[in-house]
Design a protein around this motif. Structure first.
Motif, short mmCIF file in Angstrom:
data_model
loop_
_atom_site.label_atom_id
_atom_site.label_comp_id
_atom_site.label_asym_id
_atom_site.label_seq_id
_atom_site.Cartn_x
_atom_site.Cartn_y
_atom_site.Cartn_z
N SER A 1 38.30 17.01 15.71
CA SER A 1 37.42 16.14 16.47
C SER A 1 36.03 16.75 16.62
O SER A 1 35.00 16.07 16.46
N CYS A 2 36.00 18.07 16.90
CA CYS A 2 34.73 18.76 17.09
C CYS A 2 33.91 18.77 15.80
O CYS A 2 32.70 18.52 15.81
N LEU A 3 34.57 19.03 14.66
CA LEU A 3 33.87 19.04 13.38
C LEU A 3 33.32 17.66 13.03
O LEU A 3 32.22 17.52 12.49
N THR A 4 34.10 16.62 13.36
CA THR A 4 33.64 15.25 13.11
C THR A 4 32.38 14.95 13.90
O THR A 4 31.42 14.37 13.37
N ILE A 5 32.37 15.34 15.16
CA ILE A 5 31.19 15.12 16.00
C ILE A 5 29.98 15.87 15.44
O ILE A 5 28.87 15.33 15.37
N LEU A 6 30.19 17.11 15.02
CA LEU A 6 29.08 17.90 14.45
C LEU A 6 28.57 17.29 13.15
O LEU A 6 27.37 17.35 12.86
N GLU A 7 29.50 16.70 12.36
CA GLU A 7 29.07 16.01 11.14
C GLU A 7 28.23 14.79 11.49
O GLU A 7 27.20 14.51 10.85
N LEU A 8 28.66 14.03 12.49
CA LEU A 8 27.92 12.84 12.90
C LEU A 8 26.54 13.20 13.44
O LEU A 8 25.59 12.42 13.34
N LYS A 9 26.42 14.38 14.01
CA LYS A 9 25.13 14.84 14.51
C LYS A 9 24.29 15.49 13.41
O LYS A 9 23.19 15.97 13.65
N SER A 10 24.84 15.50 12.18
CA SER A 10 24.16 16.09 11.02
C SER A 10 23.90 17.58 11.20
O SER A 10 22.97 18.14 10.62
N ILE A 11 24.72 18.24 11.99
CA ILE A 11 24.59 19.68 12.19
C ILE A 11 25.47 20.45 11.21
O ILE A 11 25.13 21.54 10.77
N VAL A 12 26.58 19.85 10.85
CA VAL A 12 27.54 20.46 9.93
C VAL A 12 27.84 19.47 8.82
O VAL A 12 27.83 18.26 9.03
N LYS A 13 28.09 19.98 7.63
CA LYS A 13 28.53 19.11 6.55
C LYS A 13 29.67 19.78 5.78
O LYS A 13 29.81 21.01 5.79
N ARG A 14 30.49 18.94 5.15
CA ARG A 14 31.61 19.45 4.36
C ARG A 14 31.23 19.43 2.90
O ARG A 14 30.80 18.40 2.37
N ARG A 15 31.42 20.55 2.21
CA ARG A 15 31.08 20.67 0.80
C ARG A 15 32.19 20.12 -0.08
O ARG A 15 33.30 19.84 0.39
N LEU A 16 31.90 19.97 -1.35
CA LEU A 16 32.90 19.46 -2.29
C LEU A 16 34.10 20.38 -2.41
O LEU A 16 35.21 19.94 -2.72
N ASP A 17 33.91 21.69 -2.15
CA ASP A 17 35.03 22.62 -2.24
C ASP A 17 35.85 22.66 -0.95
O ASP A 17 36.77 23.46 -0.81
N LYS B 1 49.10 10.67 7.73
CA LYS B 1 48.82 11.85 8.55
C LYS B 1 47.40 12.36 8.30
O LYS B 1 46.70 12.79 9.23
N GLN B 2 46.97 12.32 7.04
CA GLN B 2 45.61 12.76 6.72
C GLN B 2 44.58 11.84 7.37
O GLN B 2 43.56 12.30 7.88
N ILE B 3 44.87 10.54 7.35
CA ILE B 3 43.94 9.58 7.93
C ILE B 3 43.82 9.78 9.43
O ILE B 3 42.74 9.65 10.00
N GLU B 4 44.92 10.13 10.08
CA GLU B 4 44.89 10.39 11.53
C GLU B 4 43.87 11.46 11.89
O GLU B 4 43.21 11.38 12.93
N THR B 5 43.74 12.48 11.06
CA THR B 5 42.85 13.60 11.37
C THR B 5 41.44 13.39 10.81
O THR B 5 40.53 14.14 11.15
#
Length: 288
Positions: A264-280, A114-118
């Motif tokens: 999906s939106c967050l993934t796209i923003l990450e790929l565009k280097s606009i958003v990143k996910r921190r270790l926390d 389930k985690q992999i799906e998202t």
């Protein structure tokens, strides 16, 4: 999440997989296969040694951080470790199943699936309710290697199914890497033999990255080029909400959007280097 069918003729069908001798005519997908991803497979036994587990954690983490989307088979042992490490880094991972997507085997990995799906995708060429029969897995392995630019073998006995993936990778003209092991360990006999036969011995992720530096530079160029692209309305809304770092639960509540659409939106923003996910686990605007 509902499954989708990806046909060989579809533009989003993975390009490398199209090149193998017998590519699947169609793939069942839960999650998302994104364009411009660089897939790399990490495989190993269902009953690894403690050395194998630590090696899998080390290589999976650094390969994911370097920009590869990790591919494995969702089995117990090394596969599970690889998927977990990619997810823990906030990176994407692809699980290729030896059953239909409605049947996760082993069942203990249902939560992981389930985690992999998202945060990636589950894929299979088998109908949704097809059982995990033993004969499915050698054919499944050709997809694991066929998707990928390279395959890293963590541990393998001389008769390990993991060696099937390595053999298929060689037949598909993929790069094959192997982690050396103790000469007295049964789990190292297969990997050490692979090295004798020409697989590249690796002791650090740098040994792998030097073979793919051109790909990672290409990926960096793609991401940088996308930074200045116009954003969709939902993307703009997410960017406004991230004036300060937030957990995905906070964003979900404030954005008033479904969890799948937000992911999906967050993934796209990450790929565009606009958003990143921190270790926390919090998302923030990428100011670098």
């Amino acid at each position: 999440m509902l499954s989708k069918i990806l046909k060989f003729s579809d533009k989003s069908y993975p390009s490398l997989l199209k090149e193998i001798l017998d590519p699947p005519k169609e793939l069942f997908v839960k999650g998302e296969l994104l364009p411009n991803e660089f897939y790399f497979s990490v495989v190993g036994p269902r009953k690894p040694s403690s050395y194998g587990i630590e090696a899998a954690k080390y290589f999976a983490r650094d390969l994911a951080e370097a920009g590869f989307t990790l591919v494995s088979g969702l089995a117990l042992g090394i596969d599970t470790v690889v998927h977990q490490q990619a997810l823990a880094c906030g990176k994407r991972t692809i699980a290729v199943l030896g059953s239909g997507l409605n049947i996760v085997s082993p069942s203990t990995n249902e939560r992981l699936a389930k985690q992999i799906e998202t945060q990636g995708a589950l894929i299979s060429e088998l109908p949704l309710d097809y059982p995990p029969l033993p004969e499915n897995f050698p054919r499944r392995n050709r997809i694991i290697s066929g998707l990928s630019y390279g395959v890293l073998v963590i541990e393998a006995s001389e008769r390990s199914g993991t060696l099937i993936t390595a053999r298929l990778a060689l037949e598909q003209s993929r790069e094959v890497f192997a982690v050396p092991g103790e000469i007295f360990s049964v789990n190292s006999q297969g990997t050490n033999k692979l090295i004798q036969q020409g697989a590249k011995l690796v002791s650090s992720v740098g040994d792998i990255l030097e073979e793919f530096s051109h790909l990672l530079e290409l990926q960096k160029g793609i991401l940088n080029r996308n930074i200045n692209q116009d954003l969709g309305e939902m993307e703009k809304k997410i960017v406004r909400l991230l004036s300060e770092p937030k957990l995905i639960e906070e964003i979900l509540q404030q954005a008033e959007v479904g969890s799948e659409e937000l992911s999906s939106c967050l993934t796209i923003l990450e790929l565009k280097s606009i958003v990143k996910r921190r270790l926390d686990g919090k998302y923030q605007l990428n100011k670098s």
